[in-house]
Design a protein around this motif. Structure first.
Motif, PDB file in Angstrom:
ATOM      1  N   ASN A   1      41.640  51.001  25.446  1.00  0.00           N
ATOM      2  CA  ASN A   1      42.457  49.891  24.912  1.00  0.00           C
ATOM      3  C   ASN A   1      43.468  49.390  25.943  1.00  0.00           C
ATOM      4  O   ASN A   1      43.694  48.190  26.080  1.00  0.00           O
ATOM      5  CB  ASN A   1      43.223  50.334  23.658  1.00  0.00           C
ATOM      6  CG  ASN A   1      42.307  50.605  22.481  1.00  0.00           C
ATOM      7  OD1 ASN A   1      41.136  50.235  22.505  1.00  0.00           O
ATOM      8  ND2 ASN A   1      42.833  51.261  21.458  1.00  0.00           N
ATOM      9  N   LEU A   2      44.070  50.335  26.650  1.00  0.00           N
ATOM     10  CA  LEU A   2      45.057  49.947  27.665  1.00  0.00           C
ATOM     11  C   LEU A   2      44.397  49.188  28.805  1.00  0.00           C
ATOM     12  O   LEU A   2      44.918  48.173  29.269  1.00  0.00           O
ATOM     13  CB  LEU A   2      45.774  51.182  28.202  1.00  0.00           C
ATOM     14  CG  LEU A   2      46.965  51.667  27.372  1.00  0.00           C
ATOM     15  CD1 LEU A   2      47.371  53.070  27.806  1.00  0.00           C
ATOM     16  CD2 LEU A   2      48.146  50.712  27.484  1.00  0.00           C
TER      17      LEU A   2
ATOM     18  N   ARG B   1      45.386  45.391  29.628  1.00  0.00           N
ATOM     19  CA  ARG B   1      45.950  44.996  30.927  1.00  0.00           C
ATOM     20  C   ARG B   1      45.085  43.943  31.619  1.00  0.00           C
ATOM     21  O   ARG B   1      45.597  43.023  32.254  1.00  0.00           O
ATOM     22  CB  ARG B   1      46.104  46.221  31.836  1.00  0.00           C
ATOM     23  CG  ARG B   1      47.191  47.180  31.354  1.00  0.00           C
ATOM     24  CD  ARG B   1      47.514  48.213  32.427  1.00  0.00           C
ATOM     25  NE  ARG B   1      48.319  49.308  31.895  1.00  0.00           N
ATOM     26  CZ  ARG B   1      47.920  50.579  31.842  1.00  0.00           C
ATOM     27  NH1 ARG B   1      46.721  50.932  32.302  1.00  0.00           N
ATOM     28  NH2 ARG B   1      48.709  51.502  31.346  1.00  0.00           N
ATOM     29  N   GLU B   2      43.765  44.089  31.444  1.00  0.00           N
ATOM     30  CA  GLU B   2      42.853  43.122  32.036  1.00  0.00           C
ATOM     31  C   GLU B   2      43.045  41.744  31.394  1.00  0.00           C
ATOM     32  O   GLU B   2      43.153  40.722  32.071  1.00  0.00           O
ATOM     33  CB  GLU B   2      41.427  43.625  31.803  1.00  0.00           C
ATOM     34  CG  GLU B   2      40.366  42.939  32.617  1.00  0.00           C
ATOM     35  CD  GLU B   2      38.995  43.580  32.356  1.00  0.00           C
ATOM     36  OE1 GLU B   2      38.162  43.607  33.245  1.00  0.00           O
ATOM     37  OE2 GLU B   2      38.762  44.061  31.237  1.00  0.00           O
ATOM     38  N   LYS B   3      43.141  41.745  30.062  1.00  0.00           N
ATOM     39  CA  LYS B   3      43.335  40.494  29.325  1.00  0.00           C
ATOM     40  C   LYS B   3      44.700  39.873  29.659  1.00  0.00           C
ATOM     41  O   LYS B   3      44.829  38.658  29.812  1.00  0.00           O
ATOM     42  CB  LYS B   3      43.224  40.784  27.820  1.00  0.00           C
ATOM     43  CG  LYS B   3      43.231  39.577  26.915  1.00  0.00           C
ATOM     44  CD  LYS B   3      41.861  38.967  26.808  1.00  0.00           C
ATOM     45  CE  LYS B   3      41.926  37.502  26.396  1.00  0.00           C
ATOM     46  NZ  LYS B   3      41.414  37.155  25.129  1.00  0.00           N
ATOM     47  N   LEU B   4      45.701  40.722  29.777  1.00  0.00           N
ATOM     48  CA  LEU B   4      47.047  40.231  30.107  1.00  0.00           C
ATOM     49  C   LEU B   4      47.029  39.527  31.469  1.00  0.00           C
ATOM     50  O   LEU B   4      47.608  38.445  31.633  1.00  0.00           O
ATOM     51  CB  LEU B   4      48.047  41.390  30.097  1.00  0.00           C
ATOM     52  CG  LEU B   4      49.505  41.073  30.470  1.00  0.00           C
ATOM     53  CD1 LEU B   4      50.093  39.996  29.570  1.00  0.00           C
ATOM     54  CD2 LEU B   4      50.364  42.340  30.396  1.00  0.00           C
TER      55      LEU B   4
ATOM     56  N   SER C   1      51.540  36.988  38.559  1.00  0.00           N
ATOM     57  CA  SER C   1      50.835  38.208  38.217  1.00  0.00           C
ATOM     58  C   SER C   1      51.812  39.372  38.103  1.00  0.00           C
ATOM     59  O   SER C   1      52.664  39.575  38.968  1.00  0.00           O
ATOM     60  CB  SER C   1      49.789  38.447  39.305  1.00  0.00           C
ATOM     61  OG  SER C   1      49.451  39.795  39.333  1.00  0.00           O
ATOM     62  N   GLY C   2      51.745  40.103  37.004  1.00  0.00           N
ATOM     63  CA  GLY C   2      52.648  41.232  36.795  1.00  0.00           C
ATOM     64  C   GLY C   2      54.012  40.842  36.265  1.00  0.00           C
ATOM     65  O   GLY C   2      54.920  41.671  36.213  1.00  0.00           O
ATOM     66  N   SER C   3      54.184  39.581  35.832  1.00  0.00           N
ATOM     67  CA  SER C   3      55.513  39.155  35.363  1.00  0.00           C
ATOM     68  C   SER C   3      55.779  39.537  33.906  1.00  0.00           C
ATOM     69  O   SER C   3      56.890  39.369  33.415  1.00  0.00           O
ATOM     70  CB  SER C   3      55.697  37.648  35.550  1.00  0.00           C
ATOM     71  OG  SER C   3      54.690  36.946  34.857  1.00  0.00           O
TER      72      SER C   3
END
Ligand SMILES: *Cc1c(COP(=O)(O)O)cnc(C)c1O
Length: 227
Positions: A7-8, A12-15, A26-28
């Motif tokens: 799930n994580l 994270r991929e979707k985010l 990216s990463g904000s």
């Protein structure tokens, strides 16, 4: 692979994809894993997958988990309603409080923040959808509360938080989050140094990221249904 790890990874991929889609760097956006009503076993799996920031709503439950993970130096965020008899422990054991919505609670957190710790990071919770039953400050009362918080040296006002009314379409969700963003910008224009918009949960986080969220608070999408 465990469900939580999967799930994580998926989240994270979707985010990353959604950040890109809405021209966010990216990463904000910080993923705050909301672990209320979830077991230490599940939290351990998330920690093993690199998750460090966790959100909790219930003090007693949270304190047990914080004690269990003391060596891990996790980043604990309090996100639930705050009763005044809970402020002492909250100010001692958490790095962040997202749900400050009145001056009395702010003052207590300030006065009780231990001196060996840095100032407590706080967000002011705004009742953005103006629902009668919801916690959070009304929009028109935010400025005096924000000004008051600046006089409290043991608090660091980082930004605003909201839990809007549930909406079905992404457009309607965005309209709610947009109001919080505008409110934050108006405070910034008045000189407040804010860097945080805590908004978006499992069912509306994409709209929140589109509107500038810097922290999304995700529970069920990572841990599954709460028991
Ligand atoms: C429970 C909770 C969340 C997470 O909700 P999900 O829908 O499970 O992602 C986020 N923010 C607050 C304030 C919560 O109480």
């Amino acid at each position: 692979m465990s469900d939580i790890k999967q799930n994580l990874l998926n989240f994270r991929e979707k985010l990353a994809e959604i950040e890109k889609r809405y021209h966010r760097s990216s990463g904000s956006v910080l993923l705050l894993a909301v672990s209320k009503n979830q077991s230490v076993e599940k939290i351990s799996e998330a920690v093993a997958s690199g998750q460090m920031a966790f959100g909790e709503n219930y003090l007693q439950e949270a304190l047990e988990k914080i004690a269990f993970f003391t060596e891990k130096s996790l980043d604990w965020h309090f996100i639930g309603p705050i009763q005044s008899n809970k402020t002492k422990k909250i100010s001692e054991f958490f790095n962040w409080v997202h749900s400050v919505d009145n001056a009395r609670i702010a003052k207590r957190l300030n006065d009780q923040r231990p001196l060996h710790l840095p100032p407590l990071n706080i967000c002011l919770e705004v009742n953005i959808s103006e629902e009668k039953t919801k916690s959070g400050v009304n929009i028109e009362d935010i400025l005096p509360l924000a000004e008051y918080c600046l006089t409290l040296p043991r608090l660091k006002l980082r930004g605003l938080m909201t839990i809007p009314a549930q909406e079905k379409t992404i457009e309607a969700q965005r309209a709610q989050f947009h109001k919080l963003k505008i409110l934050s910008e108006s405070l910034q224009q008045k000189g407040f140094m804010l860097d945080t918009l805590s908004m978006g949960m499992s069912d509306d986080w994409e709209a929140a990221v589109a509107e500038g969220a810097t922290i999304v608070r995700i529970g069920t999408r990572i841990f599954g249904k709460r028991i």
